[in-house]
Every structure is written in C-alpha cells, then in structure tokens.
Design a protein around this motif. Structure first.
Motif: not given
Ligand SMILES: Cc1cc2nc3c(=O)[nH]c(=O)nc-3n(C[C@H](O)[C@H](O)[C@H](O)COP(=O)(O)OP(=O)(O)OC[C@H]3O[C@@H](n4cnc5c(N)ncnc54)[C@H](O)[C@@H]3O)c2cc1C
Length: 403
Positions: A375-401
């Motif tokens: 998921a992070a690779r996709r965010m890096i490659d596509r310059r997708i921004k994510a909220d740090p609080a969501d990244l830190a929260n294990p309940a939030v799906s990274l795939r969705t982010l």
C-alpha cells in the motif's frame, strides 16, 4: 540500431533478466551470458532455505536448464578478462573472444573483506555464491561456535539460519541497532533485539583483528574483549566489481555509472544490477542499490534500451529479508528528510512510514507487513497523501488509504 549480438558479462539475476527480456521483446540476434558459475541461480536463498538445506541447487536455479536452448541463449562458463566494445567483442581469461555488438555488464559485487589484521584469512568466510554457502553449511553442526561479523541483512539472516542448525552464534556489529537506515530506528531496534531473545549472543563492538590457532579463531574487539569461534563469517557489504569497466575507460564511482536507461558513456556498453549506479541527467549520483528486485528491473530496462523501446516504469525501490521466522520488507527511503510515523500493534512497532516535509509517504518498512508495504508503495508511486493519524492507526485499512 539493429543489433547482431548481445554479450552479457555475469549471469546473476540482472544478467539473466536482460537475456530473458531481450527474447520476450522479440530480439532475434545472438545472446551469450558469460559467467564462471555457469547456469544462473538465485542468491537470496543462500542465507535462507539453501543454507538450511530446505532447497537444493536445482530449486534455486533462475530457470530450467532447457530454457537456454529453447530461447537460443548461450551460457559460457568462463570469466571475461577484457571488454573491447570498439571491436565488438569481449575476451575471456583463456584468450577466446566472443562477438558482442553490445555488452551488458552484470558482474555484481564481491563480498567486502574485513579491513583488519586477519580479515584476509582464507578461513574467514563470506557469503556471496553457492560455493560459499556450501562451504559454510558443511561447517555448521550442532554446537559449532559461529561468529558473524556484521548484523545487516545477510549477517542477520545467516545468524538466524545457523541458530536453527544448532550452532552457537555470536553476532558482532559496531552499530546498535544496525539497519536503521533501511527500516528506521524503531523497527531496527525490534529486529535486532530478536537475536538475543532467540538465543544469539549479541555483541556491540568493533572488530580490530582475527587470529587463528589450529581450528580456533579469536576475534579481538576494540573494547579488549575477544570472541572465540570455530567459524567466522564476515557480512559487511559488497564492493561492486568494476575492474572491467575501469580498464575499458568507463566512468566508475562506487559502481559503473549509467543513465536511467542503464547506458554507460560508451554507446555499446550497458550495466545492470548491483554493479551499476545511476547518474541523473543533472549529474546527481544515486545511491547504488543492492537488492533483488532492482537487479531484475535494471535488466528489463537495459533490454528495452538496447532495442530502442520505451523505458519501462518501475515502482519505488523494494527489498525483503527473513530472519527468526519474521518477514521484513522495505520500500522507498527511510532516510529522506522528514518525519516518521509508526503503526504499532499492542505497543510493538510493526510498520514505519517516512513522510517528507510536505506530508507525502516516501518510505515504509514493516515486519510481517507485506500488505502495508504494498500500500505504501502505491502511495509513493502515485503521490497519494495520507493523514499521519490514519497511517498510525492499525484499525485503518492501508489498502483503502492507498486507493
Ligand atoms: C546471501 C544473499 C542473500 C540475499 N538476500 C536478499 C534478499 O533477501 N532480498 C533482496 O532484495 N536481495 C537479497 N540479496 C541481494 C540480491 O541477491 C542481489 O542484489 C542480486 O543477486 C544482484 O544481482 P546481480 O545480477 O547484479 O549480481 P550477482 O547476483 O552478484 O551476479 C553477478 C555475477 O557476475 C559474475 N561475474 C563477475 N565477474 C565476472 C566476469 N569477469 N566474467 C563473467 N562473469 C562474472 C559472477 O560470477 C556472478 O554470478 C541477497 C544476496 C545474497 C548474496
């Protein structure tokens, strides 16, 4: 350019991929791979399944032996001694020449020797080739005292495998914890602490010399401590094999310098894999990568460039490592300017994200977190921004982010 022949110097993953990609892109000229080790095989298992005896020599071949005849790729067991790109040939150590309208250098790296007295003893082992792995494996018995110098990727994997084979392992590294540049300090701490928890003796110290007395080795440390061992292995990185390129007058700076299409300054010579280092059009020298996927990607890119095709796109740099039953992956850069966000499960860090000053993910590492890294690779490659609080929260799906 219509090419009659491509000769690939080195049959590791990068060289093999170049050959395979040339054929799959329709190249009909002659392809020769020259390597003293013969048929291409995969190196990552050498510190893992192959060392453990779970996978044999045939299981780690990069393809079946028949593939080479079926695809008209000649594999010559030999060592290239000279590149003669202007004459369209390479010269082997035995004096034979092979036609090479284009040359691809895929010579990888040699294990770095310890720059200390005794570091050059022939009984101080390294792990780069199948032969090295066979030699190490033959020495590892239950109770064998193994000192591993260097607790980076390969050293840590060997220590973990040797432990499973019953060896008494001491793991020595001057840095505590090692690997922070690759996975960030938090995951590096967690991973390094696993060694002691599993029963490895971990020593933080700088080796200053090695002596041998019969079958016994003594590793002296700067602290004055001495580690006694039956077997010593150094896993302190590699030195790119650039001698052929240097002798041919190609630009070298900790690797054969290439552009983003793997071209050297000589129009008939390309370099791929661990031996190559990219220089960007503005002159910036990129760090040289020493990972499996990079070797494959650069082989693909060189094949496309040789045939005048568009440059294939590859995602952010990725690697993996296995130790003590856990799987580690990393993507992008964990040392880029910015901040780190941790995702913890029950207080234990499992994923580390590196965010640049604008808040974009530029790196990620995870322990048993392949989905997070993808998921992070996709965010890096596509310059997708994510909220740090969501990244830190294990309940939030990274795939969705990453969508
Ligand atoms: C033990 C081990 C474990 C690893 N584990 C991982 C891992 O878990 N994850 C990961 O991402 N990466 C891992 N790697 C790194 C990965 O395997 C390398 O990045 C990859 O093998 C590089 O491929 P290459 O083709 O550039 O070089 P190499 O695989 O080193 O191949 C170079 C080849 O060139 C040949 N050669 C050298 N000089 C000459 C000459 N003059 N003439 C002809 N042939 C020559 C050599 O014999 C060699 O076969 C590991 C590496 C090792 C050694």
């Amino acid at each position: 350019m219509s090419l009659s022949s491509v000769t690939i110097v080195g049959g590791g993953l990068a060289g093999f991929t170049t050959a395979k990609e040339l054929r799959s892109r329709g190249f009909t000229g002659a392809i020769t791979i020259v390597d003293p080790e013969g048929l291409p095989y995969d190196r990552p298992p050498l510190s893992k399944g192959y060392l453990l005896g779970a996978r044999g020599a045939e299981a780690i071949q990069l393809t079946k032996a028949e593939w080479f005849a079926e695809n008209r790729v000649d594999v010559v067991s030999g060592t290239v001694a000279e590149l003669r790109p202007d004459q369209g040939e390479v010269v082997l150590e035995d004096g034979c020449t092979i036609a090479a309208a284009a040359i691809v250098l895929a010579t990888g790296g040699a294990a770095r020797r310890l720059p200390i007295p005794g570091g050059d003893l022939d009984s101080v082992l390294e792990l780069r080739s199948r032969e090295d792995a066979d030699r190490l494996r033959a020495l590892l018995r239950p109770g064998t005292r193994l000192a591993v110098i260097g607790a980076g990727l390969i050293g840590a994997e060997v220590a973990s495998s040797a432990l499973r084979l019953g060896a008494e392992v001491t793991l020595i590294d001057p840095v505590d914890p090692p690997l922070a540049p690759a996975v960030g300090p938090e995951l590096a701490r967690r991973l390094h602490d696993m060694h002691a928890a599993e029963g490895i003796r971990v020593v933080t110290g700088l080796p200053t010399g090695i002596t041998r007395d019969g079958g016994e080795h003594y590793v002296r440390l700067a602290s004055g401590e001495t580690v006694a061992a039956d077997v010593v292995l150094a896993g302190i990185g590699i030195v790119p094999r650039t001698a052929l390129a240097e002798a041919a007058g190609l630009a070298v700076d900790d690797g054969v310098l290439v552009d983003e299409s793997q071209r050297t300054a000589h129009p008939r010579v390309y370099a791929v894999g661990d031996v190559a280092r990219t220089r960007l059009p503005d002159g910036t020298l990129m760090p040289r990568a020493e990972h499996w996927e990079h070797a494959m990607n650069t082989g693909t890119t060189a094949a496309a460039a040789l045939l005048g095709h568009d440059r294939p796109e590859h995602g952010a740099a990725w690697f993996w490592s296995d130790r003590h039953g856990v799987h580690v992956e990393g993507v992008g850069s964990m040392t880029a300017e910015g901040t780190t966000v941790l995702r913890e499960v029950d207080g234990v860090p499992t994923v580390a994200f590196r965010l640049d000053p604008d808040g974009y993910v530029v790196g990620c590492a995870a322990v048993d977190g392949g989905t997070a890294v993808r998921a992070a690779r996709r965010m890096i490659d596509r310059r997708i921004k994510a909220d740090p609080a969501d990244l830190a929260n294990p309940a939030v799906s990274l795939r969705t982010l990453a969508r």
